[in-house]
Design a protein around this motif. Structure first.
Motif, PDB file in Angstrom:
ATOM      1  N   ARG A 123      -7.037  21.502   5.492  1.00 23.98           N
ATOM      2  CA  ARG A 123      -6.860  19.940   5.570  1.00 23.98           C
ATOM      3  C   ARG A 123      -5.831  19.537   6.414  1.00 23.98           C
ATOM      4  N   HIS A 124      -5.951  18.167   7.039  1.00 17.46           N
ATOM      5  CA  HIS A 124      -5.001  17.403   7.590  1.00 17.46           C
ATOM      6  C   HIS A 124      -3.720  17.351   6.944  1.00 17.46           C
ATOM      7  N   LYS A 125      -2.608  17.664   7.172  1.00 21.46           N
ATOM      8  CA  LYS A 125      -1.533  17.158   6.380  1.00 21.46           C
ATOM      9  C   LYS A 125      -1.215  15.777   6.188  1.00 21.46           C
ATOM     10  N   LYS A 126      -1.514  14.917   7.036  1.00 20.36           N
ATOM     11  CA  LYS A 126      -1.317  13.586   7.088  1.00 20.36           C
ATOM     12  C   LYS A 126      -1.830  12.691   6.293  1.00 20.36           C
ATOM     13  N   ASP A 127      -2.998  13.221   5.721  1.00 21.48           N
ATOM     14  CA  ASP A 127      -4.079  12.261   4.935  1.00 21.48           C
ATOM     15  C   ASP A 127      -4.923  13.281   3.933  1.00 21.48           C
ATOM     16  N   ASN A 128      -4.744  14.644   3.891  1.00 20.77           N
ATOM     17  CA  ASN A 128      -5.219  15.389   2.939  1.00 20.77           C
ATOM     18  C   ASN A 128      -6.684  15.668   3.199  1.00 20.77           C
ATOM     19  N   SER A 129      -7.354  14.966   4.345  1.00 15.79           N
ATOM     20  CA  SER A 129      -8.684  15.198   4.657  1.00 15.79           C
ATOM     21  C   SER A 129      -9.077  16.531   5.089  1.00 15.79           C
ATOM     22  N   VAL A 130     -10.322  16.989   4.501  1.00 15.53           N
ATOM     23  CA  VAL A 130     -10.757  18.229   4.686  1.00 15.53           C
ATOM     24  C   VAL A 130     -11.418  18.596   6.065  1.00 15.53           C
ATOM     25  N   ILE A 131     -10.815  19.283   6.844  1.00 20.67           N
ATOM     26  CA  ILE A 131     -11.295  19.830   8.251  1.00 20.67           C
ATOM     27  C   ILE A 131     -12.472  20.855   7.895  1.00 20.67           C
ATOM     28  N   ALA A 132     -12.085  22.098   7.165  1.00 26.05           N
ATOM     29  CA  ALA A 132     -13.122  22.977   6.998  1.00 26.05           C
ATOM     30  C   ALA A 132     -13.051  23.457   5.594  1.00 26.05           C
ATOM     31  N   LYS A 133     -14.353  24.057   5.140  1.00 29.18           N
ATOM     32  CA  LYS A 133     -14.306  24.757   3.588  1.00 29.18           C
ATOM     33  C   LYS A 133     -14.810  26.102   3.931  1.00 29.18           C
ATOM     34  N   GLY A 134     -14.309  27.158   3.486  1.00 30.53           N
ATOM     35  CA  GLY A 134     -14.725  28.407   3.443  1.00 30.53           C
ATOM     36  C   GLY A 134     -14.871  29.237   2.153  1.00 30.53           C
ATOM     37  N   THR A 135     -15.742  30.277   2.167  1.00 38.46           N
ATOM     38  CA  THR A 135     -15.923  31.077   1.301  1.00 38.46           C
ATOM     39  C   THR A 135     -15.665  32.722   1.746  1.00 38.46           C
ATOM     40  N   HIS A 136     -15.224  33.522   1.194  1.00 30.23           N
ATOM     41  CA  HIS A 136     -15.078  35.031   1.720  1.00 30.23           C
ATOM     42  C   HIS A 136     -15.494  35.967   0.294  1.00 30.23           C
ATOM     43  N   THR A 137     -16.203  36.757   0.586  1.00 30.60           N
ATOM     44  CA  THR A 137     -16.488  37.809  -0.126  1.00 30.60           C
ATOM     45  C   THR A 137     -16.034  39.186   0.344  1.00 30.60           C
ATOM     46  N   LYS A 138     -15.242  40.004  -0.460  1.00 25.27           N
ATOM     47  CA  LYS A 138     -14.988  41.023   0.146  1.00 25.27           C
ATOM     48  C   LYS A 138     -15.222  42.361  -0.773  1.00 25.27           C
ATOM     49  N   TYR A 139     -15.454  43.331  -0.231  1.00 22.22           N
ATOM     50  CA  TYR A 139     -15.647  44.769  -0.966  1.00 22.22           C
ATOM     51  C   TYR A 139     -14.293  45.511  -1.252  1.00 22.22           C
ATOM     52  N   VAL A 140     -13.817  45.579  -2.518  1.00 22.65           N
ATOM     53  CA  VAL A 140     -12.692  46.020  -2.810  1.00 22.65           C
ATOM     54  C   VAL A 140     -12.642  47.434  -3.600  1.00 22.65           C
ATOM     55  N   ASN A 141     -13.972  48.017  -3.626  1.00 22.66           N
ATOM     56  CA  ASN A 141     -13.902  49.281  -4.470  1.00 22.66           C
ATOM     57  C   ASN A 141     -13.335  50.504  -3.815  1.00 22.66           C
ATOM     58  N   PHE A 142     -12.418  50.660  -3.417  1.00 21.13           N
ATOM     59  CA  PHE A 142     -11.647  51.950  -2.693  1.00 21.13           C
ATOM     60  C   PHE A 142     -11.107  52.882  -3.685  1.00 21.13           C
ATOM     61  N   GLN A 143     -11.230  53.986  -3.863  1.00 21.18           N
ATOM     62  CA  GLN A 143     -10.450  54.942  -4.633  1.00 21.18           C
ATOM     63  C   GLN A 143      -9.068  55.195  -4.066  1.00 21.18           C
ATOM     64  N   GLN A 144      -8.167  54.962  -4.978  1.00 26.97           N
ATOM     65  CA  GLN A 144      -6.887  54.982  -4.467  1.00 26.97           C
ATOM     66  C   GLN A 144      -6.381  56.442  -4.326  1.00 26.97           C
TER      67      GLN A 144
END
Length: 144
Positions: A123-144
């Motif tokens: 978002r723009h800091k000056k007026d809070n208008s949205v520049i971009a929206k994103g979604t991210h899906t990640k695989y996290v099932n790793f054996q430690q």
């Protein structure tokens, strides 16, 4: 891996990761991590000439990189593996130009056994208008 750090401690930890990076993450050297923890990460940066496309606006590839990295940091704020990307989606809504201050907020929506889902907004800091929206899906099932 994941961290239980919050607030300023989290921001300092992630900033140190960026500062020590020798690979692609170095592109975030001008991004300031402001806050984070519990599945959240907040950052800001000022658009500089190296962030621009040929038309003089914030480059879409850099925007996608910000979504990728800031959402990953939000995920890392939970005791969770940083994962690998399965899907990244970015919707570009408005331009940003040199000198514009941009806020970035990422929020972990859900982390299951195998997948994590994170949302992000620039978002723009000056007026809070949205520049971009994103979604991210990640695989996290790793054996430690």
């Amino acid at each position: 891996m994941g961290t239980r750090k919050k607030g300023l401690e989290f921001a300092k930890h992630i900033s140190e990761i960026i500062a020590k990076a020798t690979g692609f993450e170095r592109h975030l050297e001008k991004v300031k991590i402001l806050d984070g923890g519990d599945g959240l990460c907040t950052a800001e940066f000022t658009v500089a000439p190296e962030h621009l496309n040929k038309a003089g606006g914030l480059h879409g590839g850099y925007t996608a990189t910000l979504v990728d990295m800031i959402t990953t940091y939000a995920l890392m704020s939970k005791p969770c593996h940083p994962g690998v990307s399965v899907d990244i989606n970015v919707s570009y809504l408005k331009s940003a130009r040199v000198g514009d201050e941009v806020l970035i907020e990422a929020n972990l929506v859900r982390a299951g056994k195998s997948l994590a889902f994170i949302d992000c907004q620039l978002r723009h800091k000056k007026d809070n208008s949205v520049i971009a929206k994103g979604t991210h899906t990640k695989y996290v099932n790793f054996q430690q």
